[in-house]
Design a protein around this motif. Structure first.
Motif, PDB file in Angstrom:
ATOM      1  N   LEU A 262     -17.932  27.058  31.346  1.00  0.00           N
ATOM      2  CA  LEU A 262     -18.666  25.983  30.963  1.00  0.00           C
ATOM      3  C   LEU A 262     -17.991  25.015  30.135  1.00  0.00           C
ATOM      4  CD1 LEU A 262     -21.522  24.309  31.133  1.00  0.00           C
ATOM      5  CD2 LEU A 262     -22.296  26.001  29.196  1.00  0.00           C
ATOM      6  N   ILE A 263     -17.145  25.626  28.950  1.00  0.00           N
ATOM      7  CA  ILE A 263     -16.340  24.651  28.227  1.00  0.00           C
ATOM      8  C   ILE A 263     -15.353  23.888  28.787  1.00  0.00           C
ATOM      9  CG2 ILE A 263     -14.972  24.904  26.100  1.00  0.00           C
ATOM     10  CD1 ILE A 263     -16.455  27.449  25.150  1.00  0.00           C
ATOM     11  N   ALA A 264     -14.645  24.732  29.734  1.00  0.00           N
ATOM     12  CA  ALA A 264     -13.543  24.008  30.476  1.00  0.00           C
ATOM     13  C   ALA A 264     -14.112  23.018  31.235  1.00  0.00           C
ATOM     14  CB  ALA A 264     -12.852  24.961  31.529  1.00  0.00           C
ATOM     15  N   LYS A 265     -15.277  23.102  32.117  1.00  0.00           N
ATOM     16  CA  LYS A 265     -15.702  22.140  32.721  1.00  0.00           C
ATOM     17  C   LYS A 265     -16.044  20.993  31.856  1.00  0.00           C
ATOM     18  CE  LYS A 265     -19.091  22.810  35.188  1.00  0.00           C
ATOM     19  NZ  LYS A 265     -20.535  23.251  35.904  1.00  0.00           N
ATOM     20  N   GLU A 266     -16.737  21.019  30.872  1.00  0.00           N
ATOM     21  CA  GLU A 266     -17.004  19.933  29.680  1.00  0.00           C
ATOM     22  C   GLU A 266     -15.840  19.245  29.381  1.00  0.00           C
ATOM     23  OE1 GLU A 266     -20.117  18.641  29.432  1.00  0.00           O
ATOM     24  OE2 GLU A 266     -20.514  20.242  30.545  1.00  0.00           O
ATOM     25  N   VAL A 267     -14.525  19.889  28.993  1.00  0.00           N
ATOM     26  CA  VAL A 267     -13.491  19.415  28.387  1.00  0.00           C
ATOM     27  C   VAL A 267     -13.010  18.755  29.650  1.00  0.00           C
ATOM     28  CG1 VAL A 267     -10.968  20.034  27.760  1.00  0.00           C
ATOM     29  CG2 VAL A 267     -13.018  21.301  26.927  1.00  0.00           C
ATOM     30  N   LEU A 268     -12.952  19.061  30.884  1.00  0.00           N
ATOM     31  CA  LEU A 268     -12.314  18.371  32.167  1.00  0.00           C
ATOM     32  C   LEU A 268     -12.897  16.934  31.996  1.00  0.00           C
ATOM     33  CD1 LEU A 268     -10.529  18.552  34.392  1.00  0.00           C
ATOM     34  CD2 LEU A 268     -12.344  19.497  35.603  1.00  0.00           C
ATOM     35  N   GLN A 269     -14.220  16.781  31.614  1.00  0.00           N
ATOM     36  CA  GLN A 269     -14.869  15.380  31.880  1.00  0.00           C
ATOM     37  C   GLN A 269     -14.819  14.698  30.668  1.00  0.00           C
ATOM     38  OE1 GLN A 269     -18.210  15.817  34.840  1.00  0.00           O
ATOM     39  NE2 GLN A 269     -18.264  17.996  33.984  1.00  0.00           N
ATOM     40  N   SER A 270     -14.193  15.180  29.634  1.00  0.00           N
ATOM     41  CA  SER A 270     -14.064  14.587  28.347  1.00  0.00           C
ATOM     42  C   SER A 270     -13.272  13.476  28.081  1.00  0.00           C
ATOM     43  CB  SER A 270     -13.828  15.841  27.273  1.00  0.00           C
ATOM     44  OG  SER A 270     -12.302  16.158  27.380  1.00  0.00           O
ATOM     45  N   ARG A 271     -13.603  12.374  27.349  1.00  0.00           N
ATOM     46  CA  ARG A 271     -12.656  11.227  27.335  1.00  0.00           C
ATOM     47  C   ARG A 271     -11.404  11.692  26.768  1.00  0.00           C
ATOM     48  NH1 ARG A 271     -14.320   6.434  27.673  1.00  0.00           N
ATOM     49  NH2 ARG A 271     -16.246   7.090  27.815  1.00  0.00           N
ATOM     50  N   ALA A 272     -11.329  12.675  25.639  1.00  0.00           N
ATOM     51  CA  ALA A 272     -10.055  12.904  25.102  1.00  0.00           C
ATOM     52  C   ALA A 272      -9.112  13.433  26.221  1.00  0.00           C
ATOM     53  CB  ALA A 272     -10.330  13.692  24.051  1.00  0.00           C
ATOM     54  N   PHE A 273      -9.627  14.599  27.199  1.00  0.00           N
ATOM     55  CA  PHE A 273      -8.827  15.001  27.814  1.00  0.00           C
ATOM     56  C   PHE A 273      -8.293  14.146  29.040  1.00  0.00           C
ATOM     57  CE2 PHE A 273      -8.196  17.287  32.079  1.00  0.00           C
ATOM     58  CZ  PHE A 273      -7.142  17.971  32.004  1.00  0.00           C
ATOM     59  N   LEU A 274      -9.039  13.177  29.581  1.00  0.00           N
ATOM     60  CA  LEU A 274      -8.820  12.534  30.715  1.00  0.00           C
ATOM     61  C   LEU A 274      -7.930  11.413  30.199  1.00  0.00           C
ATOM     62  CD1 LEU A 274     -12.331  12.073  32.295  1.00  0.00           C
ATOM     63  CD2 LEU A 274     -10.311  13.242  33.254  1.00  0.00           C
ATOM     64  N   THR A 275      -7.933  10.683  29.190  1.00  0.00           N
ATOM     65  CA  THR A 275      -7.198   9.660  28.433  1.00  0.00           C
ATOM     66  C   THR A 275      -5.864  10.635  28.286  1.00  0.00           C
ATOM     67  OG1 THR A 275      -8.862   8.808  27.229  1.00  0.00           O
ATOM     68  CG2 THR A 275      -6.564   8.493  26.380  1.00  0.00           C
TER      69      THR A 275
ATOM     70  N   GLU B  31      -3.063  30.968  36.280  1.00  0.00           N
ATOM     71  CA  GLU B  31      -4.567  30.265  36.112  1.00  0.00           C
ATOM     72  C   GLU B  31      -5.284  31.103  35.074  1.00  0.00           C
ATOM     73  OE1 GLU B  31      -4.894  28.574  40.747  1.00  0.00           O
ATOM     74  OE2 GLU B  31      -5.262  30.804  40.344  1.00  0.00           O
ATOM     75  N   TYR B  32      -5.359  30.441  34.079  1.00  0.00           N
ATOM     76  CA  TYR B  32      -6.198  30.686  32.829  1.00  0.00           C
ATOM     77  C   TYR B  32      -7.770  30.712  33.054  1.00  0.00           C
ATOM     78  CZ  TYR B  32      -7.102  31.788  27.990  1.00  0.00           C
ATOM     79  OH  TYR B  32      -7.598  32.388  26.919  1.00  0.00           O
ATOM     80  N   VAL B  33      -8.077  29.624  33.260  1.00  0.00           N
ATOM     81  CA  VAL B  33      -9.594  29.335  33.255  1.00  0.00           C
ATOM     82  C   VAL B  33     -10.309  29.580  34.675  1.00  0.00           C
ATOM     83  CG1 VAL B  33     -11.607  28.083  32.521  1.00  0.00           C
ATOM     84  CG2 VAL B  33      -9.768  28.412  30.979  1.00  0.00           C
ATOM     85  N   PHE B  34      -9.397  28.561  35.426  1.00  0.00           N
ATOM     86  CA  PHE B  34      -9.898  28.057  36.822  1.00  0.00           C
ATOM     87  C   PHE B  34      -8.686  28.844  37.933  1.00  0.00           C
ATOM     88  CE2 PHE B  34     -11.969  24.416  35.107  1.00  0.00           C
ATOM     89  CZ  PHE B  34     -13.371  24.940  34.997  1.00  0.00           C
ATOM     90  N   LYS B  35      -9.410  29.582  38.732  1.00  0.00           N
ATOM     91  CA  LYS B  35      -8.588  30.195  39.847  1.00  0.00           C
ATOM     92  C   LYS B  35      -8.901  29.393  41.029  1.00  0.00           C
ATOM     93  CE  LYS B  35      -7.357  34.499  42.271  1.00  0.00           C
ATOM     94  NZ  LYS B  35      -7.695  35.934  42.246  1.00  0.00           N
TER      95      LYS B  35
END
Length: 324
Positions: free
Chosen positions: A101-114, A266-270
């Motif tokens: 769940l954390i990884a999904k939110e990070v993936l869509q976060s402004r900081a990560f996408l920037t 593949e740490y979080v997503f396989k």
């Protein structure tokens, strides 16, 4: 005795009025058939032109599954949480939120996408590309926005630079390119990327999965190493054998976290089904655009005919009153 008779007369006089109105309706439509036809043809031609002018958009998708569960690398530090509390310290990270769940939110976060856009130099294809040259396999750049020879963003008519901000790039990436969905029953996650270029759609989707895995791995390793340094410092400060044993066990747990994190590719997503270069477009739906435009033109034509008939009827009534 007279009331039923009056009612029947009123009822009988009601239906002929409806028949006359219905007849007039068809007569009005028939008189305005050329207006309806004109609107329909014009809107149909406009819909065809618009549909043909829209570039093809391709979509590449990756099917993902959570690579770890609650007992994985992220949860190892929590197994010795009781010992940590006895030692009077708090390690954190053991019983937190679901890492997927954390990884999904990070993936869509402004900081990560920037960071993702800048790391892979996606600003130009994201904000200045008009299409994809399949023959030469290169981007078709809007020369009014960006000069590919000098690698400079140009100014608009008002003299302001058209260089996009991080806000603009992330907004367009999330709205026009990235989509993420989850199957609640199976827990599988589908990551899709839309793009003008089929190879870019596949490439961006693959890089997103790789980068989020690396981001979460680096974050967890950094936190575990920080906890190890903290525990080693506490270990040097105590001479009590029992407490030293507790610290050794906690350090072992955190060291195991680091080892397992570095050992997983593949740490979080396989990846269950990797992205491939799409061979069929996903957008635009040209046939649907043409049908909707044609129907809209016909409806607008009918509405125009009724408005004209209403205006003419009003003028005729006014002229009749003036003659009387």
């Amino acid at each position: 005795m007279n009331q039923p008779v009056v009612y029947q007369v009123a009822e009988q006089s009601h239906y002929p009025d409806d028949e006359i109105d219905l007849r007039e309706l068809f007569v009005t439509l028939w008189r305005g058939k050329w207006i309806i036809l004109l609107f329909t043809v014009v809107f149909a031609a406009g819909g065809v032109a618009y549909a043909l002018g829209k570039p093809n958009i391709y979509q590449a998708s990756v099917l993902l599954a959570p690579a770890q569960d609650e007992g994985g690398a992220r949860g190892l530090s929590g197994q010795l949480g009781g010992l940590a509390s006895l030692a009077g310290i708090s390690l954190g990270g053991g019983g937190g939120a679901n890492p997927t769940l954390i990884a999904k939110e990070v993936l869509q976060s402004r900081a990560f996408l920037t960071d993702f856009i800048h790391r892979h130099n996606l600003a130009v294809p994201l904000m200045a590309a008009e299409g994809w040259d399949e023959k030469n396999e290169k981007w078709i750049i809007d020369l009014e926005k960006y000069n590919p020879e000098t690698h400079q963003w140009l100014n608009d008519k008002n003299g302001e630079s058209q260089k996009p901000t991080d806000w603009d790039m992330v907004k367009k990436f999330k709205e026009s390119h990235l989509s993420l969905s989850e199957n609640k029953d199976s827990g599988m996650i589908s990551l899709s990327v839309k793009n003008l270029a089929p190879p870019a759609a596949k490439d961006w989707a693959t890089k997103l999965v790789h980068d989020i895995n690396e981001h979460m791995r680096e974050q967890d390793v950094a936190e575990a190493e920080a906890r190890i340094a903290y525990l080693e410092n506490k270990l040097r400060e105590t001479n009590i054998a029992g407490m030293q044993q507790v610290f050794y066990q906690l350090i072992e747990s955190e060291t195991r976290t680091v080892m397992l994190a570095n050992a997983q590719s593949e740490y979080v997503f396989k990846t269950i089904d990797p992205a491939v270069v799409p061979q069929e477009k996903s957008e635009p739906k040209r046939a649907l655009i043409c049908v909707v435009a044609t129907m809209l033109g016909g409806m607008l034509g009918i509405f125009t005919v009724f408005v004209i008939a209403f205006v003419r009827s009003g003028k005729e009534q006014n002229s009749d009153r003036a003659e009387i």
